[in-house]
Design a protein around this motif. Sequence first.
Motif, PDB file in Angstrom:
ATOM      1  N   UNK A 122       3.348  17.303  14.765  1.00  7.18           N
ATOM      2  CA  UNK A 122       3.595  16.216  14.413  1.00  7.18           C
ATOM      3  C   UNK A 122       2.909  15.239  14.785  1.00  7.18           C
ATOM      4  N   UNK A 123       2.940  13.666  13.768  1.00  3.54           N
ATOM      5  CA  UNK A 123       2.309  12.809  14.586  1.00  3.54           C
ATOM      6  C   UNK A 123       3.511  12.519  16.063  1.00  3.54           C
ATOM      7  N   UNK A 124       4.276  12.239  16.071  1.00  2.00           N
ATOM      8  CA  UNK A 124       5.046  12.038  16.844  1.00  2.00           C
ATOM      9  C   UNK A 124       4.946  12.561  18.357  1.00  2.00           C
ATOM     10  N   UNK A 125       4.642  14.157  18.292  1.00  2.51           N
ATOM     11  CA  UNK A 125       4.695  15.002  19.294  1.00  2.51           C
ATOM     12  C   UNK A 125       3.096  14.549  19.605  1.00  2.51           C
ATOM     13  N   UNK A 126       2.304  14.723  18.947  1.00  2.00           N
ATOM     14  CA  UNK A 126       0.566  14.439  19.141  1.00  2.00           C
ATOM     15  C   UNK A 126       0.747  12.296  20.511  1.00  2.00           C
ATOM     16  N   UNK A 127       1.366  11.632  19.461  1.00  2.00           N
ATOM     17  CA  UNK A 127       1.613  10.823  20.403  1.00  2.00           C
ATOM     18  C   UNK A 127       2.473  10.945  22.148  1.00  2.00           C
ATOM     19  N   UNK A 128       3.938  12.070  22.040  1.00  2.00           N
ATOM     20  CA  UNK A 128       4.121  11.823  22.902  1.00  2.00           C
ATOM     21  C   UNK A 128       3.292  12.789  24.390  1.00  2.00           C
ATOM     22  N   UNK A 129       2.168  14.419  23.745  1.00  2.35           N
ATOM     23  CA  UNK A 129       1.151  14.534  24.097  1.00  2.35           C
ATOM     24  C   UNK A 129       0.094  14.007  25.363  1.00  2.35           C
ATOM     25  N   UNK A 130      -0.530  12.630  23.831  1.00  2.00           N
ATOM     26  CA  UNK A 130      -1.672  11.811  24.559  1.00  2.00           C
ATOM     27  C   UNK A 130      -1.105  10.555  24.775  1.00  2.00           C
ATOM     28  N   UNK A 131       0.157  10.484  25.070  1.00  2.00           N
ATOM     29  CA  UNK A 131       0.133   9.638  25.851  1.00  2.00           C
ATOM     30  C   UNK A 131       0.131  10.186  27.512  1.00  2.00           C
ATOM     31  N   UNK A 132       0.866  11.377  27.411  1.00  2.00           N
ATOM     32  CA  UNK A 132       0.298  12.096  29.113  1.00  2.00           C
ATOM     33  C   UNK A 132      -1.405  11.810  29.608  1.00  2.00           C
ATOM     34  N   UNK A 133      -2.392  12.325  28.077  1.00  2.00           N
ATOM     35  CA  UNK A 133      -2.738  12.578  28.141  1.00  2.00           C
ATOM     36  C   UNK A 133      -3.939  11.413  29.093  1.00  2.00           C
ATOM     37  N   UNK A 134      -3.464  10.484  28.315  1.00  2.00           N
ATOM     38  CA  UNK A 134      -4.192   8.668  28.626  1.00  2.00           C
ATOM     39  C   UNK A 134      -3.755   8.349  29.843  1.00  2.00           C
ATOM     40  N   UNK A 135      -2.586   8.531  30.423  1.00  2.00           N
ATOM     41  CA  UNK A 135      -2.074   7.671  31.731  1.00  2.00           C
ATOM     42  C   UNK A 135      -2.681   8.728  32.761  1.00  2.00           C
ATOM     43  N   UNK A 136      -3.229   9.884  32.447  1.00  2.00           N
ATOM     44  CA  UNK A 136      -4.310  11.361  32.878  1.00  2.00           C
ATOM     45  C   UNK A 136      -5.227  10.231  33.196  1.00  2.00           C
ATOM     46  N   UNK A 137      -6.297   9.822  32.289  1.00  2.17           N
ATOM     47  CA  UNK A 137      -7.385   9.936  32.065  1.00  2.17           C
ATOM     48  C   UNK A 137      -7.338   8.620  32.677  1.00  2.17           C
ATOM     49  N   UNK A 138      -6.853   7.236  32.672  1.00  5.27           N
ATOM     50  CA  UNK A 138      -6.606   6.413  33.159  1.00  5.27           C
ATOM     51  C   UNK A 138      -6.437   6.062  34.544  1.00  5.27           C
TER      52      UNK A 138
END
Length: 630
Positions: A595-611
């Motif tokens: 779902x979109x909500x689960x994607x937001x969770x995963x992308x939050x981790x990804x963007x924190x790592x990318x930053x």
Amino acid sequence: MSGIPKPGNGSPAASAGLWQSVSTFVRRHRGAAYAIGAVAVFATAGGIYHVKQQKAARKGTKARKAEKETPEKKKVEEEPESSKTEGDEGEDEKVEDSSKGSDVTAESAAAAAAAKKKKKNKKKLKNKKSGDSTAEKIATEESVKSMSKEERSKLATELKTLGNKAYGQKEYANAIDFYSQAITCSHDPIFFSNRAACYAAIGDFEQVVKDTTEALKLDPTYVKALNRRSSAYEQLEKLDDALMDSTVSCVFDGFANESMTATVERLLKKVAEKKAVALMAGRPPKLPAASFIQTYLDSFRPQSKPNFNEEYEGDRILSSAYDALDKGDYQLAYDQAKKAVTVACSSPPISARAYNLIGTFKFVSGDSKGSMDEFNEAINLDSSFIQPYVRLSAAYLDENDHDSMWNVLKKAESVNDKDSDLYYHRAQVHFVSGEFAEAIADYNKSIALDDSFIYSYIQLGVAQYKIQALNQSMKTFEDCKKKFPGCSEVYNYFGEILLDQQKFAEAVENFDRAISIEKRERLTIMSAMPLINKALAVFQWKKDIKQAESLCRQALSADPDCDIAIASMAQFLLQQGKAQEALSYFEQSAQLARTEAEMVNAFSYAEATRTQIALTEKYPQLVGRLSQSM
């Protein structure tokens, strides 16, 4: 594990980066809850449940308000600062708080109207060019050439004071002119930052970025300029840049400023949401990982295959769907079930099975609302068929419609109060709601009706553990071992109970037993969980990160699409400083999300790592401070 998780308790995320305050692993049954922020999504042998989580108490009201803020609601008109000297610390602090935004919300109609009026006025101000200034031309490039350094400094201070006064009177064009003259006298970072505050007030965010960038060239540690530029970037929808500046600001402050920490979290979510929307829009509907589907199907007791009449095309097609289901070919099973309802079946109950199957695949794919129509149709065709009631109730829970959920469960009980699955899944709802006494009663009722289902015992033992009835819990697990001696699940979940008690040696012994049974009996996608649990155990117990990583890789070999294995692997890699590799796992997790909500969770981790990766590359001098802050 089954309802026992503690955020940061020995997790590899404990010192991994920005996401430390929101990262947690929650493991239930043979699945996982991948949790970030406020929502955890449980993929369990008891169903799929969305559970709201409380925010950390330390955040308090301020953090909640900060999360609600939108750029339009932020306080834009900042007071410029007088200087960066020690004598002006009090004023600096006041201005800094202002520049970071206030905890203002627009929940009432009056507040909303005021915000609308402010936005309208800001648009008018934006159209007023700085050339409209009536400020006296005191300093020009020609006039300052003949001045001494001391004279320039004195004049610059006087011009800044005039700029501050004009700003306070909302004469932004004059203020900009005075600050510009001050800059002519002296390239002081404060003058650029103060002028940026004026441009922010009139909505010229491109110029805000230019002036704060000049200020930061002169003083890279100028936190207020970072905050102002971050806000401007956000207004310009340059979210990655805004996130970077906010993060650097937090590092300089040692993550002590709750307002800016909340800003980082809000920007992370905003960036993640943008990417999730784009991914959902461009991705055709698809089923989740096979392990996810199998986990859900295993949460129901096995039912015998219906008696199909091969003379009917619908029956033949649906029969092939059941065959595909048994083989784990879920896409074929879904396709055949959809095809079966388009032709004649031998009876309404047979058609009901087809609609129930379609609803099930829609539900596990994240389409809760779409699944409701299918389950209701199955109930209409065969009102005695309890399974669609149970799955319909889960869909309502997924949509946070608790009243409808309980109404469906009550209806199901009135139709058949002897269905053991009904009480097991009702117990699961009580469990995730923290109603452990009610859950225990329903687990016992489920066992009394059918004592052959292992998960009723396992969840009963966990619920007893949750109410600190340790002796009862231990006895339930010991009885379960005797009743199901060749079943790996009981050893896996008993190991989790022991791990929660920090009885590491005993926990690892049980995980090893579960792994051994899995390897002996079958090499399936379900082999992953005891391997992951053992990885977490050896990390907590011996801090053996290498063995933990090796066990995670074995889990991924058993089930490449296991979300908890992917998340655990990413966290173990982060613990070792392998951020780039960890990023690839977080992005993989986003691709697998239902779902979109689960994607937001995963992308939050990804963007924190990318930053964090970008920060260490762009600001290598901050690496030490970052690790200290974390």
